[in-house]
Design a protein around this motif. Structure first.
Motif, PDB file in Angstrom:
ATOM      1  N   LEU A   1       0.816  -1.212   0.000  1.00 32.96           N
ATOM      2  CA  LEU A   1       0.000   0.000   0.000  1.00 32.96           C
ATOM      3  C   LEU A   1       0.847   1.258   0.000  1.00 32.96           C
ATOM      4  N   GLU A   2       2.157   1.124   0.202  1.00 30.33           N
ATOM      5  CA  GLU A   2       3.026   2.297   0.249  1.00 30.33           C
ATOM      6  C   GLU A   2       3.436   2.690  -1.166  1.00 30.33           C
ATOM      7  N   HIS A   3       3.260   3.980  -1.482  1.00 30.86           N
ATOM      8  CA  HIS A   3       3.590   4.491  -2.809  1.00 30.86           C
ATOM      9  C   HIS A   3       4.780   5.431  -2.781  1.00 30.86           C
ATOM     10  N   LYS A   4       5.315   5.683  -1.575  1.00 32.32           N
ATOM     11  CA  LYS A   4       6.491   6.534  -1.430  1.00 32.32           C
ATOM     12  C   LYS A   4       7.390   5.912  -0.369  1.00 32.32           C
ATOM     13  N   VAL A   5       8.699   5.934  -0.632  1.00 30.09           N
ATOM     14  CA  VAL A   5       9.659   5.392   0.328  1.00 30.09           C
ATOM     15  C   VAL A   5      10.678   6.477   0.660  1.00 30.09           C
ATOM     16  N   PRO A   6      10.763   6.904   1.917  1.00 39.67           N
ATOM     17  CA  PRO A   6      11.779   7.887   2.307  1.00 39.67           C
ATOM     18  C   PRO A   6      13.182   7.289   2.225  1.00 39.67           C
ATOM     19  N   VAL A   7      14.133   8.100   1.826  1.00 37.03           N
ATOM     20  CA  VAL A   7      15.534   7.709   1.792  1.00 37.03           C
ATOM     21  C   VAL A   7      16.220   8.358   2.993  1.00 37.03           C
ATOM     22  N   VAL A   8      16.833   7.562   3.851  1.00 33.98           N
ATOM     23  CA  VAL A   8      17.426   8.076   5.077  1.00 33.98           C
ATOM     24  C   VAL A   8      18.863   7.591   5.208  1.00 33.98           C
ATOM     25  N   ASP A   9      19.627   8.270   6.096  1.00 31.01           N
ATOM     26  CA  ASP A   9      20.979   7.809   6.400  1.00 31.01           C
ATOM     27  C   ASP A   9      20.939   6.930   7.644  1.00 31.01           C
ATOM     28  N   GLU A  10      22.092   6.577   8.169  1.00 32.21           N
ATOM     29  CA  GLU A  10      22.140   5.664   9.308  1.00 32.21           C
ATOM     30  C   GLU A  10      21.534   6.271  10.574  1.00 32.21           C
ATOM     31  N   ASP A  11      21.418   7.610  10.616  1.00 31.39           N
ATOM     32  CA  ASP A  11      20.813   8.280  11.768  1.00 31.39           C
ATOM     33  C   ASP A  11      19.373   8.705  11.494  1.00 31.39           C
ATOM     34  N   ARG A  12      18.800   8.181  10.411  1.00 31.61           N
ATOM     35  CA  ARG A  12      17.418   8.462  10.006  1.00 31.61           C
ATOM     36  C   ARG A  12      17.198   9.911   9.596  1.00 31.61           C
ATOM     37  N   HIS A  13      18.258  10.631   9.200  1.00 30.41           N
ATOM     38  CA  HIS A  13      18.066  11.948   8.605  1.00 30.41           C
ATOM     39  C   HIS A  13      17.451  11.761   7.221  1.00 30.41           C
ATOM     40  N   LEU A  14      16.452  12.567   6.903  1.00 27.99           N
ATOM     41  CA  LEU A  14      15.760  12.447   5.619  1.00 27.99           C
ATOM     42  C   LEU A  14      16.624  13.027   4.502  1.00 27.99           C
ATOM     43  N   LEU A  15      16.967  12.207   3.522  1.00 26.48           N
ATOM     44  CA  LEU A  15      17.800  12.635   2.399  1.00 26.48           C
ATOM     45  C   LEU A  15      16.985  12.877   1.133  1.00 26.48           C
ATOM     46  N   GLY A  16      15.888  12.161   1.006  1.00 28.98           N
ATOM     47  CA  GLY A  16      15.075  12.286  -0.198  1.00 28.98           C
ATOM     48  C   GLY A  16      13.888  11.350  -0.116  1.00 28.98           C
ATOM     49  N   ILE A  17      13.191  11.219  -1.227  1.00 26.28           N
ATOM     50  CA  ILE A  17      12.039  10.322  -1.270  1.00 26.28           C
ATOM     51  C   ILE A  17      11.915   9.752  -2.674  1.00 26.28           C
ATOM     52  N   ILE A  18      11.474   8.512  -2.770  1.00 33.02           N
ATOM     53  CA  ILE A  18      11.282   7.842  -4.055  1.00 33.02           C
ATOM     54  C   ILE A  18       9.834   7.417  -4.169  1.00 33.02           C
ATOM     55  N   THR A  19       9.210   7.745  -5.281  1.00 31.37           N
ATOM     56  CA  THR A  19       7.814   7.401  -5.532  1.00 31.37           C
ATOM     57  C   THR A  19       7.733   6.288  -6.572  1.00 31.37           C
ATOM     58  N   GLN A  20       6.536   5.772  -6.734  1.00 31.12           N
ATOM     59  CA  GLN A  20       6.324   4.774  -7.779  1.00 31.12           C
ATOM     60  C   GLN A  20       6.702   5.328  -9.148  1.00 31.12           C
ATOM     61  N   SER A  21       6.369   6.596  -9.392  1.00 28.64           N
ATOM     62  CA  SER A  21       6.694   7.213 -10.685  1.00 28.64           C
ATOM     63  C   SER A  21       8.201   7.268 -10.905  1.00 28.64           C
ATOM     64  N   ASP A  22       8.960   7.573  -9.855  1.00 29.41           N
ATOM     65  CA  ASP A  22      10.420   7.601  -9.981  1.00 29.41           C
ATOM     66  C   ASP A  22      10.948   6.230 -10.375  1.00 29.41           C
ATOM     67  N   LEU A  23      10.429   5.192  -9.739  1.00 32.52           N
ATOM     68  CA  LEU A  23      10.901   3.842 -10.014  1.00 32.52           C
ATOM     69  C   LEU A  23      10.531   3.401 -11.425  1.00 32.52           C
ATOM     70  N   VAL A  24       9.302   3.668 -11.838  1.00 32.47           N
ATOM     71  CA  VAL A  24       8.859   3.287 -13.185  1.00 32.47           C
ATOM     72  C   VAL A  24       9.697   3.996 -14.245  1.00 32.47           C
ATOM     73  N   ALA A  25       9.937   5.301 -14.041  1.00 37.96           N
ATOM     74  CA  ALA A  25      10.722   6.068 -15.008  1.00 37.96           C
ATOM     75  C   ALA A  25      12.142   5.515 -15.119  1.00 37.96           C
ATOM     76  N   ALA A  26      12.738   5.128 -13.985  1.00 37.18           N
ATOM     77  CA  ALA A  26      14.094   4.600 -14.002  1.00 37.18           C
ATOM     78  C   ALA A  26      14.158   3.261 -14.730  1.00 37.18           C
ATOM     79  N   LEU A  27      13.216   2.376 -14.435  1.00 40.13           N
ATOM     80  CA  LEU A  27      13.208   1.074 -15.100  1.00 40.13           C
ATOM     81  C   LEU A  27      12.943   1.219 -16.597  1.00 40.13           C
ATOM     82  N   PHE A  28      12.075   2.159 -16.957  1.00 42.58           N
ATOM     83  CA  PHE A  28      11.791   2.399 -18.378  1.00 42.58           C
ATOM     84  C   PHE A  28      13.031   2.920 -19.089  1.00 42.58           C
TER      85      PHE A  28
END
Length: 367
Positions: free
Chosen positions: A329-356
């Motif tokens: 059910l999750e459509h967005k995944v936060p990208v974090v470092d080892e201390d859980r600082h938020l670095l970015g976010i990846i969505t379904q659209s980002d993943l589809v575009a990369a695979l395409f």
């Protein structure tokens, strides 16, 4: 090399891909399990020399060295050993104590275990023990199945449950559910291309033999193999290569009305929740706010956010996100470092575009 040489070489065992730490833990677990079982039998029966029958050593190998095996599950250990004891005692009582009777008891024990879905290799040894062990066993009659067999199996199983779960082994080894998260009858997206569960079931049925691995574990291994093959063919694209870095977020103490306005303004389905130090605290999803009174001043983002969310690291391959972003059910995944600082976010659209994009580049190279 001649055919005979090849045949002789086939007797040499293949290397076991098991970590030395796992091997050591298996030895420790088996020793503790057998020691506990011996103590339990002596304590409950008040005997100085409790009966610890030899087949329990084989059960310990399965329970502690290969706990994922279908032959090592609780019902197999308890039911297989006890049922085989009953079969062995019945054969000895009605047919006597001889080698042919022992062979018959072993075969019938296997048939009984197949019928009741509790196949356990040491059960064959238990059946033979009931026939050939001598007067001490024959004097017990059918009580032999209760003590020492069932009590031995119960003690070993109890310690196995504690030991394996303390090491975070999945025991009892339950299958991983891959049902459609939306509750529809459609297969999950991952199963719509490539091999399907039906393909695997058809192959296993065509083989018609018992494999010492569960169907679900086999399916998971094949899927992970597909992902590794994909990474080898198409290269390693990392999460940091496709993530959005300018991420909209919200503080835990913000009002729900302000969060809703931010979601609506930017047409978003979710917002990361961060603290003052940019550490991820959770995710706030739009559909969780649809039944909430946004004007209630007592409610804040903290009260409605989800604290348990999937995350990834910047250097992870994007193939690790396929299951999370396609089957759940999750459509967005936060990208974090080892201390859980938020670095970015990846969505379904980002993943589809990369695979395409990777598919296009691969097609261009082959053309």
């Amino acid at each position: 090399m001649s055919a005979f040489d090849e045949w002789v070489r086939s007797f040499w065992p293949a290397a076991m891909p098991v970590k030395r730490s796992e091997q050591a833990l298996s030895c420790l677990g088996a020793g503790l399990g057998l020691l506990f079982t011996a103590w339990l039998c002596g304590y409950t029966q008040g005997l100085d020399n409790p009966w610890l029958i030899a087949p329990m050593g084989a059960s310990a190998v399965l329970l502690f060295a290969v706990p994922a095996s279908p032959l090592a599950q609780p019902w197999s250990i308890l039911g297989g050993n006890t049922l085989s004891a009953l079969v062995g005692v019945a054969c000895a009582t009605w047919l006597g104590h001889s080698a042919p009777v022992a062979a018959l008891a072993g075969g019938l024990a296997i048939a009984a275990m197949f019928s009741l879905r509790c196949l356990h290799p040491p059960g064959g040894a238990v059946a033979l023990t009931a026939v050939l062990a001598g007067p001490e066993v024959s004097d017990l009659g059918f009580y032999f199945a209760l003590y020492p067999v069932a009590l031995n199996a119960s003690g070993l199983l109890l310690l196995g449950l504690l030991f394996n779960n303390a090491l975070r082994r999945r025991y009892p080894h339950r299958p991983v559910e891959h049902a459609n998260a939306h509750g529809t009858r459609d297969a999950i997206p991952r199963d719509r291309l490539g091999f399907t569960p039906e393909d695997l079931d058809a192959v296993l049925e065509a083989r018609g033999e018992l494999l010492d691995i569960s169907r679900d574990d086999l399916e998971e291994i094949l899927q992970q193999t597909e992902l590794r093959a994909y990474r080898r063919r198409f290269g390693e694209i990392r999460c940091e290569d496709i993530m959005s870095r300018d991420v909209l977020s919200v503080l835990p103490d913000a009002s729900l009305a302000d969060a809703m306005a931010q979601l609506a303004e930017h047409r978003l389905g979710a917002l990361p929740v961060i603290d003052e130090d940019n550490r991820l605290q959770g995710m706030l999803y739009l559909h969780d706010l649809l039944t909430v009174d946004l004007d209630d001043a007592a409610l804040s983002v903290r009260s409605q956010m989800r604290r348990q969310v999937s995350t990834c690291r910047a250097d992870w391959p994007i193939t690790y996100l396929v299951d999370t972003l396609s089957d759940g059910l999750e459509h967005k995944v936060p990208v974090v470092d080892e201390d859980r600082h938020l670095l970015g976010i990846i969505t379904q659209s980002d993943l589809v575009a990369a695979l395409f994009r990777v598919s296009l580049e691969t097609y261009s190279v082959r053309s």
